[in-house]
Design a protein around this motif. Structure first.
Motif, PDB file in Angstrom:
ATOM      1  N   TYR A   1      66.904  79.718  87.205  1.00 36.86           N
ATOM      2  CA  TYR A   1      68.266  80.219  87.104  1.00 36.86           C
ATOM      3  C   TYR A   1      69.183  79.572  88.150  1.00 36.86           C
ATOM      4  O   TYR A   1      68.729  79.131  89.206  1.00 36.86           O
ATOM      5  CB  TYR A   1      68.288  81.736  87.308  1.00 36.86           C
ATOM      6  CG  TYR A   1      67.688  82.528  86.175  1.00 36.86           C
ATOM      7  CD1 TYR A   1      67.939  82.203  84.850  1.00 36.86           C
ATOM      8  CD2 TYR A   1      66.854  83.619  86.440  1.00 36.86           C
ATOM      9  CE1 TYR A   1      67.385  82.937  83.816  1.00 36.86           C
ATOM     10  CE2 TYR A   1      66.293  84.360  85.403  1.00 36.86           C
ATOM     11  CZ  TYR A   1      66.570  84.010  84.089  1.00 36.86           C
ATOM     12  OH  TYR A   1      66.015  84.732  83.070  1.00 36.86           O
TER      13      TYR A   1
ATOM     14  N   ARG B   1      69.915  72.360  79.887  1.00 37.48           N
ATOM     15  CA  ARG B   1      70.635  73.548  80.336  1.00 37.48           C
ATOM     16  C   ARG B   1      70.459  74.629  79.275  1.00 37.48           C
ATOM     17  O   ARG B   1      70.359  74.346  78.080  1.00 37.48           O
ATOM     18  CB  ARG B   1      72.130  73.245  80.492  1.00 37.48           C
ATOM     19  CG  ARG B   1      72.467  72.278  81.609  1.00 37.48           C
ATOM     20  CD  ARG B   1      72.325  72.909  82.977  1.00 37.48           C
ATOM     21  NE  ARG B   1      73.191  74.075  83.110  1.00 37.48           N
ATOM     22  CZ  ARG B   1      73.149  74.917  84.132  1.00 37.48           C
ATOM     23  NH1 ARG B   1      72.255  74.739  85.094  1.00 37.48           N
ATOM     24  NH2 ARG B   1      73.980  75.936  84.206  1.00 37.48           N
ATOM     25  N   CYS B   2      70.384  75.896  79.708  1.00 37.79           N
ATOM     26  CA  CYS B   2      70.161  76.967  78.746  1.00 37.79           C
ATOM     27  C   CYS B   2      70.809  78.259  79.210  1.00 37.79           C
ATOM     28  O   CYS B   2      71.235  78.391  80.364  1.00 37.79           O
ATOM     29  CB  CYS B   2      68.666  77.185  78.527  1.00 37.79           C
ATOM     30  SG  CYS B   2      67.800  77.791  79.986  1.00 37.79           S
ATOM     31  N   GLU B   3      70.883  79.220  78.288  1.00 40.90           N
ATOM     32  CA  GLU B   3      71.385  80.548  78.568  1.00 40.90           C
ATOM     33  C   GLU B   3      70.323  81.571  78.184  1.00 40.90           C
ATOM     34  O   GLU B   3      69.564  81.371  77.237  1.00 40.90           O
ATOM     35  CB  GLU B   3      72.671  80.830  77.782  1.00 40.90           C
ATOM     36  CG  GLU B   3      73.830  79.914  78.133  1.00 40.90           C
ATOM     37  CD  GLU B   3      75.074  80.230  77.317  1.00 40.90           C
ATOM     38  OE1 GLU B   3      74.962  81.062  76.381  1.00 40.90           O
ATOM     39  OE2 GLU B   3      76.141  79.655  77.595  1.00 40.90           O
TER      40      GLU B   3
ATOM     41  N   GLU C   1      68.763  80.173  74.774  1.00 39.49           N
ATOM     42  CA  GLU C   1      69.746  79.472  73.946  1.00 39.49           C
ATOM     43  C   GLU C   1      70.236  78.251  74.692  1.00 39.49           C
ATOM     44  O   GLU C   1      70.518  78.316  75.885  1.00 39.49           O
ATOM     45  CB  GLU C   1      70.930  80.388  73.620  1.00 39.49           C
ATOM     46  CG  GLU C   1      70.549  81.662  72.895  1.00 39.49           C
ATOM     47  CD  GLU C   1      71.737  82.594  72.722  1.00 39.49           C
ATOM     48  OE1 GLU C   1      72.875  82.124  72.919  1.00 39.49           O
ATOM     49  OE2 GLU C   1      71.545  83.758  72.365  1.00 39.49           O
TER      50      GLU C   1
ATOM     51  N   SER D   1      71.999  86.361  76.138  1.00 43.08           N
ATOM     52  CA  SER D   1      73.344  86.154  75.554  1.00 43.08           C
ATOM     53  C   SER D   1      74.344  85.614  76.570  1.00 43.08           C
ATOM     54  O   SER D   1      75.495  86.060  76.637  1.00 43.08           O
ATOM     55  CB  SER D   1      73.856  87.458  74.946  1.00 43.08           C
ATOM     56  OG  SER D   1      72.973  87.924  73.939  1.00 43.08           O
ATOM     57  N   GLY D   2      73.916  84.675  77.380  1.00 40.99           N
ATOM     58  CA  GLY D   2      74.819  84.016  78.309  1.00 40.99           C
ATOM     59  C   GLY D   2      74.982  84.687  79.646  1.00 40.99           C
ATOM     60  O   GLY D   2      75.707  84.186  80.516  1.00 40.99           O
ATOM     61  N   GLU D   3      74.323  85.844  79.848  1.00 41.80           N
ATOM     62  CA  GLU D   3      74.446  86.529  81.140  1.00 41.80           C
ATOM     63  C   GLU D   3      73.786  85.745  82.267  1.00 41.80           C
ATOM     64  O   GLU D   3      74.155  85.868  83.427  1.00 41.80           O
ATOM     65  CB  GLU D   3      73.840  87.931  81.051  1.00 41.80           C
ATOM     66  CG  GLU D   3      74.621  88.884  80.163  1.00 41.80           C
ATOM     67  CD  GLU D   3      74.025  90.284  80.190  1.00 41.80           C
ATOM     68  OE1 GLU D   3      73.123  90.532  81.009  1.00 41.80           O
ATOM     69  OE2 GLU D   3      74.473  91.129  79.389  1.00 41.80           O
ATOM     70  N   LYS D   4      72.769  84.944  81.924  1.00 42.31           N
ATOM     71  CA  LYS D   4      72.071  84.136  82.911  1.00 42.31           C
ATOM     72  C   LYS D   4      72.026  82.695  82.422  1.00 42.31           C
ATOM     73  O   LYS D   4      71.750  82.444  81.248  1.00 42.31           O
ATOM     74  CB  LYS D   4      70.651  84.653  83.136  1.00 42.31           C
ATOM     75  CG  LYS D   4      70.578  86.116  83.559  1.00 42.31           C
ATOM     76  CD  LYS D   4      69.146  86.614  83.551  1.00 42.31           C
ATOM     77  CE  LYS D   4      69.096  88.111  83.864  1.00 42.31           C
ATOM     78  NZ  LYS D   4      67.710  88.649  83.753  1.00 42.31           N
ATOM     79  N   ARG D   5      72.277  81.758  83.316  1.00 40.59           N
ATOM     80  CA  ARG D   5      72.253  80.340  82.976  1.00 40.59           C
ATOM     81  C   ARG D   5      71.321  79.607  83.923  1.00 40.59           C
ATOM     82  O   ARG D   5      71.157  80.000  85.072  1.00 40.59           O
ATOM     83  CB  ARG D   5      73.661  79.747  83.045  1.00 40.59           C
ATOM     84  CG  ARG D   5      74.616  80.319  82.013  1.00 40.59           C
ATOM     85  CD  ARG D   5      76.007  79.714  82.152  1.00 40.59           C
ATOM     86  NE  ARG D   5      76.885  80.140  81.065  1.00 40.59           N
ATOM     87  CZ  ARG D   5      77.564  81.281  81.070  1.00 40.59           C
ATOM     88  NH1 ARG D   5      77.463  82.105  82.113  1.00 40.59           N
ATOM     89  NH2 ARG D   5      78.334  81.597  80.049  1.00 40.59           N
TER      90      ARG D   5
END
Length: 246
Positions: free
Chosen positions: A194, A163-165, A245, A168-172
């Motif tokens: 996504y 799992r990733c972002e 990330e 800055s976390g707007e998309k996972r």
């Protein structure tokens, strides 16, 4: 429905034109009611390629009912009482016509020119030789600015299935590919699926290498260059590692 009332003084009519050999050919053309059938043929051959002498015309109404053949070349078109929305159907009588055998619509039937590598290399003035000449004159302009291992270190702890972002976390999402993608540029790339349709493509990216068997999978994406897989609803994107990330 075609208008049953031809306006008085209206000297033209808008007809749909179709062709017996060209299934995808259909166009609307305005004709003068005073022009002869022969003049009509002369006008439509420029659209379809069938010669005037090899053409027979049929008139259909807007309900696909055949009304009559336009058999007399000397008669004016208005003699046959066409209305807006009627159709002229072209019958090509020439068995060797350019419209026969379907190659005007299906280019796979057309023989393509091909040349071997040896023959191409013997030719002068080719782009390949021009590029080689320019590279010899200015080697630095043709040298990769980044190495093929660029950002490999950032991929050390990222593997397929993580799992990733992104942003800055707007998309996972889920990592679907980690590795080189030559067609996208030097260095390492990460293919991300996504959770929501925020991608830039559907994952149908042309394969350059064939390291991974051709396969189509719903919701799957892989970076261009290492295979071809499908990702529905714009869920996929190829991303440089520093943007990802865990």
């Amino acid at each position: 429905m075609a208008s049953r009332l031809q306006i008085e003084g209206d000297a033209s009519v808008l007809l749909r034109v179709a062709h017996s050999n060209l299934k995808s050919f259909a166009t609307d053309i305005r004709f003068s009611l005073q022009m002869s059938v022969e003049a009509v043929k002369d006008k439509v051959w420029k659209k379809c390629g069938t010669s005037v002498n090899s053409m027979r015309l049929e008139l259909y109404d807007d309900c696909k009912n055949k009304l009559r053949d336009l058999s007399d070349d000397s008669r004016p078109l208005g003699f046959y009482s066409p209305l807006d929305g009627f159709r002229i159907h072209i019958i090509d009588l020439d068995p060797s016509s350019v419209t026969s055998e379907g190659w005007l619509e299906d280019t796979s039937l057309v023989e393509k020119y091909s040349i071997s590598e040896d023959e191409y290399n013997k030719r002068s003035g080719t782009f390949r030789k021009f590029k080689k000449q320019m590279a010899s004159q200015n080697p630095s302009a043709f040298r990769n600015k980044m190495s093929d291992d660029y950002m490999e270190d950032l991929c050390t702890n990222i593997k397929v299935g993580d799992r990733c972002e992104v942003d800055s976390g707007e998309k996972r999402g889920v990592v679907k590919y980690v590795g080189r993608a030559e067609a996208l540029g030097p260095g390492f790339w990460i293919g991300v699926q996504y959770d929501e349709p925020l991608g830039k493509h559907d994952g149908m990216l042309v394969a350059i290498l064939n390291e991974i068997p051709l396969k189509r999978m719903r919701y799957d994406v892989i970076a261009k260059g290492s295979g071809e897989r499908r990702c529905s609803w714009y869920l996929g994107k190829a991303i440089i590692p520093e943007e990802v990330e865990k």
